[in-house]
Design a protein around this motif. Structure first.
Motif, PDB file in Angstrom:
ATOM      1  N   TYR A 170       4.599  42.890  97.672  1.00 48.99           N
ATOM      2  CA  TYR A 170       3.519  42.097  97.222  1.00 48.99           C
ATOM      3  C   TYR A 170       2.415  42.806  97.430  1.00 48.99           C
ATOM      4  O   TYR A 170       1.812  42.330  98.365  1.00 48.99           O
ATOM      5  CB  TYR A 170       3.843  41.079  97.385  1.00 48.99           C
ATOM      6  N   TYR A 229       8.546  29.866  95.909  1.00 47.66           N
ATOM      7  CA  TYR A 229       6.880  29.947  96.069  1.00 47.66           C
ATOM      8  C   TYR A 229       6.517  29.965  97.246  1.00 47.66           C
ATOM      9  O   TYR A 229       7.366  30.108  98.167  1.00 47.66           O
ATOM     10  CB  TYR A 229       5.633  28.770  95.675  1.00 47.66           C
ATOM     11  N   ARG A 276      -3.193  33.272  98.907  1.00 46.78           N
ATOM     12  CA  ARG A 276      -2.879  33.335  97.518  1.00 46.78           C
ATOM     13  C   ARG A 276      -1.437  32.800  97.359  1.00 46.78           C
ATOM     14  O   ARG A 276      -0.346  32.371  98.689  1.00 46.78           O
ATOM     15  CB  ARG A 276      -2.822  34.780  97.543  1.00 46.78           C
ATOM     16  N   GLN A 334       1.958  39.560  91.011  1.00 45.41           N
ATOM     17  CA  GLN A 334       0.913  39.392  91.525  1.00 45.41           C
ATOM     18  C   GLN A 334       0.533  37.463  91.492  1.00 45.41           C
ATOM     19  O   GLN A 334       1.464  37.205  91.322  1.00 45.41           O
ATOM     20  CB  GLN A 334       0.245  39.292  89.824  1.00 45.41           C
ATOM     21  N   PRO A 335      -0.339  37.635  92.295  1.00 45.74           N
ATOM     22  CA  PRO A 335      -0.345  36.265  92.096  1.00 45.74           C
ATOM     23  C   PRO A 335      -0.377  35.612  91.470  1.00 45.74           C
ATOM     24  O   PRO A 335      -1.225  35.666  90.553  1.00 45.74           O
ATOM     25  CB  PRO A 335      -1.721  36.039  93.563  1.00 45.74           C
ATOM     26  N   TRP A 338       1.639  32.422  95.457  1.00 43.50           N
ATOM     27  CA  TRP A 338       3.405  33.276  94.552  1.00 43.50           C
ATOM     28  C   TRP A 338       4.172  33.432  94.402  1.00 43.50           C
ATOM     29  O   TRP A 338       4.448  31.932  94.591  1.00 43.50           O
ATOM     30  CB  TRP A 338       2.730  34.690  95.926  1.00 43.50           C
ATOM     31  N   SER A 339       4.718  33.842  93.233  1.00 42.06           N
ATOM     32  CA  SER A 339       5.996  33.395  92.906  1.00 42.06           C
ATOM     33  C   SER A 339       6.781  34.565  93.625  1.00 42.06           C
ATOM     34  O   SER A 339       6.230  35.655  93.188  1.00 42.06           O
ATOM     35  CB  SER A 339       6.304  32.571  91.439  1.00 42.06           C
ATOM     36  N   GLY A 383      -1.513  42.754  96.745  1.00 42.09           N
ATOM     37  CA  GLY A 383      -2.864  41.406  96.345  1.00 42.09           C
ATOM     38  C   GLY A 383      -4.157  41.835  97.238  1.00 42.09           C
ATOM     39  O   GLY A 383      -5.354  41.531  96.972  1.00 42.09           O
ATOM     40  N   ARG A 387       7.200  37.023  90.689  1.00 39.22           N
ATOM     41  CA  ARG A 387       5.879  38.318  90.303  1.00 39.22           C
ATOM     42  C   ARG A 387       5.747  38.600  91.126  1.00 39.22           C
ATOM     43  O   ARG A 387       5.640  38.622  92.126  1.00 39.22           O
ATOM     44  CB  ARG A 387       4.379  37.245  89.463  1.00 39.22           C
TER      45      ARG A 387
END
Lengths: 667, 427
Positions: free
Chosen positions: A455, A473, A484, A492-493, A486-487, A457, A490
């Motif tokens: 991840y 999450y 941030r 992206q956050p 996140w899941s 970001g 994804r």
């Protein structure tokens, strides 16, 4: 008339110096054409103007004025002294910064050296920062100094002290001090007796750049209740089916729950609802005493989840229910057992450690970018020293053979390109997240022993990452001053929480997953709404960087630990500190609440695990206003390790406490 | 002004090839250098905290430089502490001592030993809130009294001491300790070192693995060394010390220890020389027995009854030697006035009848025997007196007359009645 002349010439000189050419011209004209104005005859005013013109470059008046103010304060009446002392610190730092801003660097330094010792005790960290301010540009550049100069300090002071202070300032004509005080201090004058010394929190926070904003934010409503239809609730219901009386009780409780839910929806005035709840609880008390193993705070209001929660498989559910049934009830008399994992031969490279929910897996993040995971169940078999009591789910991490055929006792996860600062296990122990100085967060599978996702970001090192209590999450915090959400699915956050004034050092989920708390180097803890991404609470009171956070399982309280070893218990609904817990002498690396919220464990760099009794606060909320401070939380036990700073703590679902630390030679 | 003097700026300027830096430039640069340095330090401290350390390292500084997008300073990450040396001819110019290394030496040097791999071990820090006294846990006493610097303590400080708690395998340190203690007990029980050893036995934690070995050692030596008075005394002292140690749970081994202890109390013969003051040993052992009963009486409720039974049997058996009687009386007396009242006083009359002939010069020609008899007589007096005194203390308003009355009724034992009363009066 002579006096008159002098005044006029001073004013002229002043204007000239300041470069106000037009005004100077105007004055000259005025002098020529008109007779002297008679208000110039006022000697006080003359003196005042005199002061202004003559001492513009006379920086000594800061030093002078401050030292006089200081000695006056110290010799003032005992009753009012502590209130007046509060004024000294802001005057001191602003005088210093004024001197720097005017370019008198040498004088500023002498001024600082002369008086900074007075404030060392309370504000040593701020002073350390300010000491580095050596030129005007630093004032601009340094965020701390800038925020200090832009904001006014609020000081609560009683009528009489205020009067005393004004009287003094007028009498002594110390315009410099008066100027500083007018410019930077906002007095909140209260009638009646001076406040007690004990509400010194204000002294600490008066530097807070956003006190008004904070109190405004803290007005917002939050629903700290637990999630509806949680497993624990279901377990209670199940228990209620056993006999008629218990069934009745369970219903009673449900009624309770509905009631409180309604109320929190209506007004959100938690104070009122808790009071009511207490009454309800009293009614229930007799019924409860019949069943001693009842949960201590079953009446916490329930809230709806704001996130879509992942679905739990039935087997997992069953095993959790089994754990809940077999849970050991902890209290001040029944202390937990503590199993301690000691890391050996880390060569000063271990940055963090994490323990899975059942204690069977231990992860360590190293400064050489590696993440290592030990399966304690297997380790136990090897060494013949298994001390875990059947809590080990046998997870299948293979013992990987090293490159030269030597068997390693751990699974090595390689992928990061910078020191690993944090690791967290998913609630089921099948995933690990790690965050690193390379600005990424990586997801690893303990089943496959492989990296699944990276991840990206954050823009700066990610200090902390935490899985939510339901999994799926996770939240991260970074040097880029954001946290941030996140899941897992994804890259992206989902949310970015911005607002802290310095690094966000730690992050923690609320028990109901609707909020996250973040602790920062700006010495505040903030609570954020996950759905809206808004800051809903600011907790001010720590005197140094926040290192660890923990949420009570009933969702009502939060504990935070800082660099100095102070732990603070916060009431989430009011945003106020319940009580500070003093005892540790060094950084508090880790905090953990027991599963029913009666015991708080803290692990520190001073090589101890401390257990604190927090039942007093959770059982009798909200009565500290009325009866002084009865809910003193107390230290129950100090468990000393053998020169191993405690890095992480974790209560298993059955209330066994796991702790991990590094055996280090130089502590 | 700034903590960075302008000379430093000049030196740095020279080192990067700027030779004609003006004073003013150096002066105005100095504060900024200080500010940047503080800034880097602030970030470095953050890195240190997130590496869960309390000591700042060069890695942290590199991390901080990295955060600011500055290239790290190379060459400082490895090796020991840096040494600053003063430049000759300059008062305040320092440099880092960086010795030349011959590349050939480095290449030809044998490979260094691979560092040990990281591992995790597990132990109980606490069981239901109580810290078990195992070597993995910090000794509680050691924190309070660091002066207790016996050789064993020092060894314990070494990190190598952390061993897995494997059953029945003693660590080398513990084995050495055990050998040392037993040797001292056997050979040099009058040395000061033995006293130190006793203190160590009484205070050190982590000795628990040795307890079975000690109990075996004691019972073995007692059964073999009944003729060696000083050995027996030393062994009893060891028992006493072990009992004192708060980190040892000695209960499971009491049944092995008690016979040896009781032997030292009521054995017929302790030591083979006349000069041996076996009375003292018996007195000491009596105290030891009493302390055991006091501490473990509530855990083993049969402990005291069994003990008193043994002692009473020894006392009431006319065939036993007088020394054995002495030990029995002393043991019973140490258990407290209640035991004396319940067990000795009722048997006093018949026993004195038995003892009387031994006391008299005309009936007992053996002076040794007579001495022993008088000794018992003295102990009996003391025990009985103590018990009566304790009773009397409960009735403060009553003077010693009731006692007088009681003893008046026992007209038969004329000889001792007045003496007893005298004792009372004198207290």
């Amino acid at each position: 008339m002579e006096n008159m002349q002098a005044v006029n010439s001073f004013v002229a000189a002043y204007l000239k110096k300041k470069g106000f050419k037009e005004a100077e011209q105007l004055l000259e004209d005025l002098q020529k054409e008109s007779a002297p104005i008679d208000f110039h005859n006022d000697p006080d005013l003359a003196k005042f103007i005199h002061h202004f013109s003559q001492s513009e470059d006379d920086v000594a008046r800061y030093q002078d004025g401050y030292s006089k103010l200081r000695s006056w304060t110290y010799s003032s009446l005992d009753l009012y002294k502590h209130e007046l002392l509060r004024v000294l610190y802001p005057v001191f730092i602003h005088s210093f910064m004024d001197l720097v801003a005017k370019g008198h660097l040498q004088e500023a330094r002498t001024f600082f050296n002369a008086f900074h010792e007075d404030h060392e005790l309370m504000h040593s960290r701020d002073l350390q920062k300010l000491e580095g301010v050596l030129s005007q540009s630093h004032l601009e550049e340094m965020e701390f100094a800038r925020s200090l100069r832009q904001n006014k300090v609020n000081i609560k002071i009683c009528q009489y002290s205020y009067g005393l202070l004004l009287q003094y300032l007028h009498k002594t004509q110390s315009t410099a001090m008066l100027g500083v005080i007018n410019e930077h201090i906002n007095f909140q004058v209260t009638s009646g007796q001076p406040g007690s010394i004990s509400d010194d929190t204000e002294v600490v926070t008066l530097i807070g750049s956003c006190q008004d904003a904070a109190s405004l934010i803290n007005q917002k409503e939050i629903h700290w209740g637990l999630l509806e239809d949680s497993l624990e609730e279901r377990l209670e219901k199940e228990g209620g089916l056993l006999s008629d009386s218990e069934k009745a009780e369970a219903e009673n409780k449900e009624g309770d729950v509905d009631d409180s839910k309604k109320r929190s929806v209506e007004g959100g005035k938690q104070g009122a609802s808790t009071k009511k709840l207490k009454k309800d609880k009293a009614v229930n008390a007799t019924a409860k005493s019949a069943r001693p193993e009842a949960k201590p705070t079953p009446a916490a209001p329930r809230v709806k989840p704001e996130l879509t929660l992942p679905v739990m498989s039935t087997e997992v559910e069953q095993s959790i229910l089994e754990d809940l049934r077999n849970r050991v009830q902890l209290s001040s008399v029944a202390l937990p057992s503590v199993s301690f994992y000691t890391f050996l031969n880390t060569h000063n490279g271990l940055n963090c450690s994490s323990i899975s929910q059942d204690g069977s897996l231990v992860a360590g993040g190293f400064s050489d970018s590696s993440l290592k995971v030990w399966d304690m169940a297997k380790l136990g078999q090897q060494a013949g020293s298994s001390t875990l009591q059947g809590e080990n789910d046998s997870t299948s991490s293979e013992h990987v053979a090293g490159p030269n055929g030597v068997k390693r006792s751990y699974t090595l996860f390689r992928g990061h390109s910078g020191p690993v600062y944090s690791a967290t296990f998913s609630p089921l122990g099948d995933f690990i997240l790690s965050s690193s100085a390379d600005t990424t967060i990586r997801l690893w599978s303990t089943k496959l022993n492989a990296n699944l996702v990276c991840y990206k970001g954050h823009n700066y090192p990610v200090w902390d990452v935490q899985f939510s209590p339901v999994g799926h999450y996770f939240a991260s915090s970074s040097h880029d001053r954001t946290a941030r959400i996140w899941s897992m699915d994804r890259i992206q956050p989902l949310r970015i929480m911005a607002g802290h004034l310095s690094d966000v050092d730690c992050v923690q989920w609320h028990a109901n997953c609707n909020y996250i708390a973040t602790g920062s180097s700006d010495r505040t803890v903030r609570l954020w709404d996950v759905q809206s991404g808004e800051c809903v609470r600011i907790f001010i009171g720590h005197r140094s960087m926040i290192l660890s956070l923990a949420m009570s399982p009933d969702g009502r309280y939060m504990a935070s630990g800082d660099e100095d070893g102070t732990i603070m218990m916060w009431d989430l609904s009011s945003g106020r500190c319940v009580t500070p817990l003093m005892g540790h002498t060094s950084c508090v690396w880790s905090l953990a609440f027991s599963c029913e919220g009666t015991v708080l464990a803290s692990g520190s760099a001073d090589c101890t695990v401390k257990l604190w009794d927090v039942t007093t606060s959770t059982k009798a909320p909200k009565n500290e206003e009325k009866s002084g401070n009865p809910n003193r939380l107390r230290s129950l036990k100090t468990l000393a390790t053998k020169s191993s700073p405690v890095y992480s703590l974790r209560f298993s679902r059955r209330n066994l406490l796991f702790a991990a630390g590094v055996l280090s030679k130089n502590v | 002004m700034s903590i960075v003097p302008k000379e430093t700026i000049e030196v740095i300027a020279q080192s990067i090839g700027i030779n004609n830096l003006s004073d003013d430039a150096a002066l105005s640069l100095a504060p900024d250098v200080e500010y940047r340095m503080r800034e880097i330090m602030q970030e470095a401290i953050k890195c240190m905290r997130h590496s869960r350390r309390t000591i700042l390292t060069t890695d942290d500084v590199d991390g901080a430089l990295n955060l600011r997008n500055v290239e790290p300073v190379y060459g400082f990450t490895s090796g020991g502490p840096l040494q600053f040396k003063r430049a000759i001819g300059h008062r305040d110019l320092f440099y880092i001592d960086d010795s030349d290394v011959d590349l050939k030496d480095v290449i030809e040097a044998p490979l260094p030993k691979a560092p040990l791999d990281t591992g995790v071990v597990c132990h109980w820090l606490a069981i239901e809130g109580v810290q078990p006294a195992i070597p993995e846990n910090a000794p509680v006493g050691a924190i309070a009294a660091p002066s207790n610097g016996t050789t064993y303590e020092q060894k314990e400080e070494l990190p190598v001491d952390i061993k897995l708690p494997v059953k029945h395998v003693l660590s080398r340190e513990l084995q050495l300790y055990f050998d040392k203690i037993t040797e001292l007990t056997l050979r040099k029980s009058d040395s000061t070192l033995f006293k130190e050893a006793l203190v160590s036995l009484a205070t050190d934690s982590g000795l628990h693995p040795l307890v079975p070995y000690f109990t075996y050692f004691i019972s073995d030596e007692v059964s073999r060394g009944l003729n060696d008075y000083s050995l027996l005394f030393a062994l009893m002292r060891v028992v006493w010390s072990l009992l004192q140690n708060p980190h040892i749970h000695i209960e499971p081994y009491l049944h092995q220890l008690m016979p040896s202890v009781v032997t030292c109390l009521v054995s017929k013969k302790l030591g083979n020389r006349i000069a041996d003051n076996h009375w003292e040993l018996r007195d000491f052992t009596a105290k030891l027995v009493a302390s055991i009963c006091k501490r473990f009486g509530h855990v083993y409720n049969t402990l005291q009854t069994r003990l008193t039974k043994t002692l009473l049997n020894a006392l009431l058996d006319p065939k036993r030697a007088l020394t054995q009687h002495y030990g029995a009386v002393q043991g019973l007396a140490a258990l407290g006035p209640n035991v004396v009242r319940l067990l000795i006083l009722p048997n006093l009359e018949p026993y004195l009848r038995l003892l009387e002939p031994e006391l008299l010069l005309e009936k007992q020609k053996n002076e040794m025997k007579r001495y022993e008899a008088w000794r018992i007589y003295g102990v009996l007096l003391r025990a009985a007196g103590q018990s009566i005194f304790e009773r009397l203390k409960n009735f403060p308003p009553l003077p010693s007359t009731p006692a007088h009355a009681i003893w008046k009724s026992k007209e038969k034992v004329v000889t001792e009645a007045p003496t007893l009363n005298n004792i009372h009066a004198s207290r």
